[in-house]
Design an enzyme around this catalytic site. Structure first.
Site, PDB file in Angstrom:
ATOM      1  N   HIS D 150      34.729  72.708  66.359  1.00 51.51           N
ATOM      2  CA  HIS D 150      36.067  73.299  66.482  1.00 51.51           C
ATOM      3  C   HIS D 150      37.079  72.167  66.459  1.00 51.51           C
ATOM      4  O   HIS D 150      36.712  71.001  66.562  1.00 51.51           O
ATOM      5  CB  HIS D 150      36.179  74.068  67.811  1.00 51.51           C
ATOM      6  CG  HIS D 150      36.089  73.178  69.015  1.00 51.51           C
ATOM      7  ND1 HIS D 150      34.890  72.867  69.619  1.00 51.51           N
ATOM      8  CD2 HIS D 150      37.033  72.479  69.692  1.00 51.51           C
ATOM      9  CE1 HIS D 150      35.102  72.038  70.627  1.00 51.51           C
ATOM     10  NE2 HIS D 150      36.396  71.786  70.696  1.00 51.51           N
ATOM     11  N   HIS D 197      35.217  79.173  71.170  1.00 45.45           N
ATOM     12  CA  HIS D 197      36.428  78.887  70.400  1.00 45.45           C
ATOM     13  C   HIS D 197      36.050  78.253  69.064  1.00 45.45           C
ATOM     14  O   HIS D 197      35.124  77.463  68.970  1.00 45.45           O
ATOM     15  CB  HIS D 197      37.435  78.010  71.146  1.00 45.45           C
ATOM     16  CG  HIS D 197      36.950  76.680  71.630  1.00 45.45           C
ATOM     17  ND1 HIS D 197      35.638  76.292  71.637  1.00 45.45           N
ATOM     18  CD2 HIS D 197      37.638  75.620  72.148  1.00 45.45           C
ATOM     19  CE1 HIS D 197      35.528  75.075  72.129  1.00 45.45           C
ATOM     20  NE2 HIS D 197      36.714  74.639  72.445  1.00 45.45           N
ATOM     21  N   HIS D 211      41.967  66.970  69.244  1.00 45.99           N
ATOM     22  CA  HIS D 211      40.606  66.459  69.025  1.00 45.99           C
ATOM     23  C   HIS D 211      39.835  67.320  68.033  1.00 45.99           C
ATOM     24  O   HIS D 211      40.143  68.482  67.809  1.00 45.99           O
ATOM     25  CB  HIS D 211      39.814  66.354  70.343  1.00 45.99           C
ATOM     26  CG  HIS D 211      39.433  67.677  70.944  1.00 45.99           C
ATOM     27  ND1 HIS D 211      40.158  68.281  71.954  1.00 45.99           N
ATOM     28  CD2 HIS D 211      38.392  68.517  70.697  1.00 45.99           C
ATOM     29  CE1 HIS D 211      39.575  69.421  72.300  1.00 45.99           C
ATOM     30  NE2 HIS D 211      38.504  69.600  71.550  1.00 45.99           N
ATOM     31  N   HIS D 243      34.064  71.957  81.209  1.00 48.29           N
ATOM     32  CA  HIS D 243      35.323  72.681  81.081  1.00 48.29           C
ATOM     33  C   HIS D 243      35.248  73.977  81.888  1.00 48.29           C
ATOM     34  O   HIS D 243      34.217  74.664  81.856  1.00 48.29           O
ATOM     35  CB  HIS D 243      35.562  73.089  79.623  1.00 48.29           C
ATOM     36  CG  HIS D 243      35.943  71.988  78.707  1.00 48.29           C
ATOM     37  ND1 HIS D 243      36.977  71.135  78.958  1.00 48.29           N
ATOM     38  CD2 HIS D 243      35.435  71.606  77.511  1.00 48.29           C
ATOM     39  CE1 HIS D 243      37.091  70.283  77.956  1.00 48.29           C
ATOM     40  NE2 HIS D 243      36.156  70.534  77.071  1.00 48.29           N
ATOM     41  N   TYR D 252      35.007  63.319  75.862  1.00 51.06           N
ATOM     42  CA  TYR D 252      36.022  62.981  74.870  1.00 51.06           C
ATOM     43  C   TYR D 252      36.062  61.474  74.684  1.00 51.06           C
ATOM     44  O   TYR D 252      35.937  60.723  75.658  1.00 51.06           O
ATOM     45  CB  TYR D 252      37.411  63.438  75.319  1.00 51.06           C
ATOM     46  CG  TYR D 252      37.609  64.924  75.314  1.00 51.06           C
ATOM     47  CD1 TYR D 252      37.721  65.622  74.118  1.00 51.06           C
ATOM     48  CD2 TYR D 252      37.710  65.629  76.503  1.00 51.06           C
ATOM     49  CE1 TYR D 252      37.921  66.993  74.113  1.00 51.06           C
ATOM     50  CE2 TYR D 252      37.910  67.006  76.505  1.00 51.06           C
ATOM     51  CZ  TYR D 252      38.019  67.680  75.307  1.00 51.06           C
ATOM     52  OH  TYR D 252      38.220  69.023  75.302  1.00 51.06           O
ATOM     53  N   GLU D 262      35.166  64.974  70.384  1.00 49.93           N
ATOM     54  CA  GLU D 262      34.486  65.582  71.536  1.00 49.93           C
ATOM     55  C   GLU D 262      33.029  65.833  71.158  1.00 49.93           C
ATOM     56  O   GLU D 262      32.730  66.218  70.024  1.00 49.93           O
ATOM     57  CB  GLU D 262      35.149  66.922  71.892  1.00 49.93           C
ATOM     58  CG  GLU D 262      34.499  67.620  73.090  1.00 49.93           C
ATOM     59  CD  GLU D 262      35.095  68.993  73.418  1.00 49.93           C
ATOM     60  OE1 GLU D 262      35.654  69.633  72.504  1.00 49.93           O
ATOM     61  OE2 GLU D 262      35.005  69.418  74.582  1.00 49.93           O
TER      62      GLU D 262
END
Lengths: 304, 304, 304, 304
Positions: D150, D197, D211, D243, D252, D262
């Protein structure tokens, strides 16, 4: 009370030396550190000494000898005396009989296995070094265990061999398997370091090897090792599971000569004041394989 | 050469006893085993002895004392003599001064910390038992560490305290942090078992506690512990990472009185023949926090 | 092109309802959300809908029906038409025939299994909520899977059932097992979401259930599930291993009625543009059990 | 309702092409699949298509464009029309403008980012093949993510860009960050596959990259990635943590040009019927970094 330091080396008899070297360097991921005569010497990446595994060409598979490292020459003399007092004859193996090794004290266990004690061995060190070292090396190959961890042998008289390790070598017994009435010992797990076992014996023929165990760090590494074995088509004995005994996470598999290997992670820290954990024969299945809860025939029968 | 067996107990000073008990039983997941006076006694699920943590109500946080367990009464007398010979005054703490404990030998470390050696302590055992035991218990709460693992203290004269542990208590030094020129010792990591450290010191004010470390099994358990701390809104010092020193996986956080705790997994097996791993001050960041590669202010400053 | 959203529910026939509820709530760790007639409704902690598992008292074990959830009522009508066009008769199951459910479209698969499509079902939500939620709940019991993941069924005509899922339900085939000559299909793995399989079939008798799979997050959770099963003495079919097919990490075990369950972690993300991964019959052993590399009799024979 | 299939490619602007290639092939572990002009094309080991990352030499770092792959040419035309209907001008990028690519539909997002939709791209396949494949390859280097996962961008008007993805591209919103009163959107997480996501935006300057995220399998792989980054001295932004948003496990770090990368594992399966998970600004700390529970300055400020 002096302590034996650790399981230091195992000399495995192999039928085809080059096949064995290929397997132990590429699949297991040990590093070749030398050759002498019909033997090849290997160490794991996280070991400092010259070797922990010796592969020696032979007509049959099995364990030629194994050795415990002691901390000082005084300890060597002390345990030599204790072994003699127990009633085992000792001999001194002279310096450089094998590569990189100093003098060793040799004797035969009550179960018929060739055992040595030694202090001197060449220091090689680790590729990561010991000044500001990285925690592991990107260059490792295969399973890449940290070290030789323990061996498991078979023998007939487990009471005597247990007494030998406790009385002559100052080991403790972390766990045992007994008949339900508690009369007979079917398995004995012994430690001198703080690992759940440094050596173990199960009931069976004298002088035979059940397996040599290599230390990997976590469950994930056991599972990764299993994947690698399938990539190399190495035959499994036991796929990933937990031991009831020692609580370790484990797989068993066979080297090209049929010697059983283990990749072993975890296991509790053992201390001399712990009670001996007891497994009764009716629960031996889950003692050995905590998930399957029954022994397999190959696990019982395949010995070298 | 006799060895001290292990870090056996730590007595933590806490400001609010009930808040502390709530935290150490529900968040850490220790089991309360008794109360006496202003103190509450706790053990981890995988420990056999009566307690490893004592919480004592006090006006300030910190470490009231900590103790190493030795294997026999003879060892106790032996180390008592060695401590005296080193030049530290010892006193005998009488039987049952605290709950479940036998006599202890007490002295002050060169860094000003109250230290005890003891052999006798009540045996409680584990809920999983030691006959055909399950590997862990479904009844555990919170982080559920296996045991108290180690403590890290601060002190001014790390050379002397290192010498004390080596000469008087037969410890070895697994790792050290030095100035780049190697002249001054900024950190010292010492072991008596085969763990990468049983006690450690970093340069700082005398008589202070940096943290008490609890042993969890794997990376996954460290991460799960971190999740649990967030659920309970416990303040973190350091979120999940690896230590360069010891290679352990770690988190640091604070109990309600501000005493720093650690959940620690992994770390290599240390043996007396390993060279001392050295970290130079220019690499201290990655020595302590292998990923972040720099120290945090809170990690350096928060002491109790 | 409309897509079926996901495997939404499976109604399992059980011999003893209370034993089944005890097992699915305490060992698997589902939450009971209602009862109606001879059925008990359950959801996993990470599911929003009223239920994903229905346990229905019956004289034999097996799968009463299973259902896919679609995104809208329009999708329901669309797929109803497509199923009819394929040549399967559909009926509408009326509102509240079962607890918490709206209307469903029911039909029989070419393999004889009762299948439903539905859109409407009561929303219950998660204990962690969906405003600033914690990632998991400390209150979970047992294995605590995230959700029902997939089911695997047996049938005779795998070509037709594959064609049915692709043509009538817009699924794709992620993997298949074929004879070495590629002529006959012995296994077919189908997806509508981005999971490596939402439903699968292996060659066998029509209308039978091979297993219902629950989603756990990682290898560690699969292994922890295996430990829990041994604590509850639940019979295993397959102890922890990896599938070649889907690459998932897995264990198989049996509910008290003999219905096979799976705890499944991992598996790649499947997309409609991936080629169908093919396993030839000579490699079926490692396709199913990547480590053991051979099928077990129980895995092939035990069906409900 | 047609769906966009997945995040297919990201073209990153890099300052020094050879340094970038060295980093993305050796540290990240992507495979170089071609070069054209000032661009190098790369794919991850578990991707079938010709490339997912394009590195293009440029005077500043950042995101040159990114593209979503759709399932058919019809879908391409359908979404082209929908994007136009939303009010964004589209252009057709002709065949082979870049290596291995067919025609694409190009437009500018309401946040100023260059976005493309495409169907055609050369098929390369995986080294493990898709007939009886091994689950992973021993030849992988570095972090070895499965795939591009993503991207996260910054923009001023998150309501409009959210509406664009929902209305023009048929995405759904899995999570959002809002002011405490719920009035303003500070973050928006959008999915078209079943991943938590496929793209996300946080409040910030238009047209910037926060990112690019790569998919690794488990926590263990995130931690191993962190170790590797330290071995290569790659600067970290965030060391291993979870997260709250998406529940993923993450690190990261920065490529040699300062583009944030990431390594991301886990995250739930998202479905169109899930309620949008909401994080209120007062809990944004734990929403982003579940353990630390506060944002870091570098995480907010470093954009390319």
């Amino acid at each position: 009370m002096a302590k034996v330091m650790r399981m230091g080396r195992a000399e495995l008899k192999v039928l085809d030396l080059e096949k064995a070297v290929d397997y132990y360097t590429n699949v297991i991921g040990l590093e070749e550190t030398g050759r002498m005569g019909d033997s090849v010497y290997l160490k794991a990446w996280d070991e400092y000494d010259h070797h922990s595994i010796i592969l020696t060409k032979s007509k049959s598979a099995g364990l030629a000898h194994f050795g415990f490292k002691v901390e000082t020459e005084d300890d060597l003399a002390y345990f030599e005396r204790k072994v003699e007092e127990f009633g085992c004859t000792t001999t001194r193996v002279s310096n450089n009989t094998r590569l990189g090794e100093g003098e060793a004290v040799r004797f035969i266990l009550p179960t018929g296995h060739q055992c040595e004690l030694y202090h001197e061995i060449d220091f090689i060190g680790k590729k990561v070094g010991h000044v500001n070292p990285h925690p592991w090396s990107l260059e490792s190959k295969g399973i890449a265990p940290h070290s030789l961890d323990h061996i498991l042998l078979t023998g007939d008289d487990l009471k005597t061999v247990t007494r030998f390790f406790i009385e002559a070598l100052n080991f403790r017994q972390s766990e045992k398997i007994t008949t339900v009435d508690g009369e007979e010992m079917l398995g004995t797990f012994l430690f001198t370091s703080n690992k759940a076992h440094d050596i173990a014996f199960v009931k069976g023929p004298d002088a035979k090897l059940h397996h040599a165990g290599f230390h990997v760090e976590e469950l994930h590494d056991v599972f990764r090792a299993a994947d690698i074995l399938s990539m190399y088509e190495v035959p499994f004995d036991i796929t990933p599971t937990r031991h009831g005994l020692t609580r370790g996470k484990t797989i068993y598999f066979f080297d090209p000569s049929g010697n059983r290997n283990e990749a072993f992670a975890g296991g509790y820290y053992a201390f001399p004041d712990m009670p001996t954990v007891t497994w009764t024969e009716d629960k031996i299945g889950q003692g050995i394989f905590y998930h399957r809860r029954e022994l397999s025939e190959s696990f019982m029968k395949a010995l070298t």
